[in-house]
Design a protein around this motif. Sequence first.
Motif: not given
Length: 274
Positions: A68-71, A107-116
Motif C-alpha cells: 500500500d505504501a513504500l518507504i 504513497r511513496v516516501i523517499l529518503a534524501s539528505s541534507n547533503h543534497a
Amino acid sequence: MPDQRVLITGAAGVVGTLMRPRLRKPGRVLRLLDLAGQPAAEPGEAVEILTGSVTDAATMAAACEGADALIHLGGHSRENSWEATLDVNINGTHTVLEAAREAGIKRVILASSNHAVGFRRIADAGESGLPADSSPRPDTYYGVSKAAIEALGSLYASRFGMDVIVVRIGSCFETPLPLGPRGLVTWLSPDDGARLFEACLSAPSPGYRLIWGVSDNTRRIYSLAEAEALGYTSHDDAEVFAEQLAGQPGPSGIAAECVGGPFCTAPLGAFNPL
C-alpha cells in the motif's frame, strides 16, 4: 479491515533498523527488503522479510506487489564511487519507483539528505530555518544522488499522480553523539523519525512534498514548517546531549559555514563512514 502493507527498502540499515520496532502497529504489516540479513520476526510481529537489491527489477516488482505504501531507504548512505552511487542510488531509485508505479502504489516516501544542499550557507537559514524546498547544492557524489532522487520523485508525482514525500534527513541515530557537536544541529531522534514517517504515511493527498527530517533541536537551522504541515510534531531535542559533547571540537572553515559540514571537504568518491 485489510492490513496496511508498508514496504521498507534498506530495512537492515541504520534508519531501517531503528524504524522497524517503531512503525509496528495493529493492522499494519511491514515488508522489509534488504540485501543484508535481517532478524526473523518476533512473536506477534507482523513482518515479511525479503532479501534482494533495489537495483533488480524483478526483485522490486515482487516486493511491491500488494503493498500500500513504500518507504525507500535503500542505497549507499555515505560517499562512495561515482559508479556505485549511480548504480545503486540513482538507477536503483528509478527501478524502485517504476516498480511502485506498475504495482499501483500511491504513497511513496523517499529518503534524501541534507547533503543534497550541503554547500548552502548556514548563514542563509534565517530565523525560520532553511526552507525544505531549497534548490540543490550537493556537497558530494552522494549529495548529487540525493538531488537526483528528489527530481525522480517529483517526476513520478507529476507524471503519474503518485503522492511522493521526500525527506531530507539530517542524521538519524540513537543519539547525536556519533557526529560530535554537529549532531546537535542535524539530529532526528528515532522516535521523531517514526512520528515523521507516520505523518508522511497518513497525510491526505499530499502530492509532491519536500520536507526536512530533523528533531526540533535548540540549534536547528532547518525549517520544520513543511513537515508540520503534514502533521509532524517533534518531541525531542538534541540539546539534552550537549553536556556530553562539551569540549569536543566542531567543524572549521567551510565545513563550519555550510550545511554539509565535513562532507564539503571530504574527497569525492572516497567512502567515509559518517
